[in-house]
Design an enzyme around this catalytic site. Structure first.
Site: not given
Ligand code: APR
Length: 259
Positions: A113, A116, A131, A139, A142, A160, A200, A226
């Protein structure tokens, strides 16, 4: 963060991976925390700090793409902070461990997701950026993607070079449908999988959060990495509590010893 993870839990997760027929990974912002990029939710999250952004980002883009591009090229608030950390970020041991699992032939695909570019920079090949990727421009007509510096921003919105359609960042805005090509590929990988490494992510944003639920719903296994509980912890066969940069390399070490 105190190392509470006992080797038994790691070994059990390693066995689960070795038993599986088709393993994929679903990663989120937590993977890149050790690369200096804040998560969105939970402790230290961007949305926790600034509040959730408006859910109609894409509709705003379509209404006034020129204004959207001006904001993109001169970001403020949370987006300014996010883009600044992205520019400075390097892959961490968590990203590299997933590359090694792929090279071992254990990990068949990584659905991220994250926008970066760090999985790519680490060397992931079978990578699906659901994402989008902040270093790419897409574009909206297309769906051709270009490297950011291939495009001339003299006139906004840029168009484009192939079809003349309007270009936007490849990152998927809130309210924007996931581009069909990447969504289809993610669904195919999730349909093949019988085990998902969920690392994560808070597993709260759809359609990405649906993939582990579908695999688990078909009797597959989920392995969560996590530091904190998430919405799907109760559905996971194995929960490895800690950071991805610490736990994923340890998991690779256990697997390497087993092979
Ligand atoms: N290692 C592993 N996990 C971690 C760490 C770490 N060092 N630090 C934090 N986390 C966990 C948090 O506990 C949380 O559950 O990573 C998770 C991050 O969750 P979000 O911030 O909600 O990110 P994500 O799940 O990627 O969000 C999904 O939401 O805002 C949109 O487009 C954005 O792609 C993103 C999508």
């Amino acid at each position: 963060m105190e190392d509470t993870l006992d080797s038994k839990a790691l070994e059990a997760a390693a066995d689960c991976l070795l038993r599986a027929r088709y393993v994929i990974a679903l990663t989120g912002a937590g993977l890149s925390v050790e690369s200096g990029i804040p998560p969105f939710r939970g402790p230290g999250g961007l949305w926790t700090k600034y509040g959730e952004p408006p859910m109609d980002g894409y509709q705003r883009f379509l209404r006034d793409p020129r204004k959207a591009w001006e904001e993109r090229l001169n970001p403020s608030g949370p987006m300014r902070e996010l883009w600044a950390t992205l520019r400075a970020a390097e892959p961490n041991p968590g990203h590299r461990a997933l590359v090694e699992l792929e090279e071992m032939g254990l990990l068949k695909a990584t659905i991220t997701q994250n926008v970066d570019n760090l999985h790519r920079a680490a060397g992931s090949i079978r990578l699906l950026e659901i994402h989008g990727n902040a270093t790419l421009i897409r574009c909206i007509q297309c769906v051709t993607r270009f490297a950011r510096d291939e495009i001339d921003y003299g006139e906004l919105p840029p168009h484009c070079p192939r079809c003349g359609g309007i270009l936007k960042s490849d990152t998927v805005s809130f309210g924007e449908p996931i581009p069909a090509d990447v969504l289809e590929h993610c669904s195919e990988e999730a349909e093949r999988a019988d085990c998902v490494l969920v690392a994560g992510t808070s597993a709260t944003v759809y359609p990405a959060a649906q993939f582990p639920l579908s695999v688990q719903g078909r009797g597959g296994d989920l392995i969560e990495i996590n530091p904190y509980e998430t919405e799907i912890t109760h559905l996971c066969r194995h929960t490895l509590r800690g950071t991805s940069a610490e736990i994923l390399p340890r998991l690779v070490n256990v697997l390497r010893e087993r092979r």
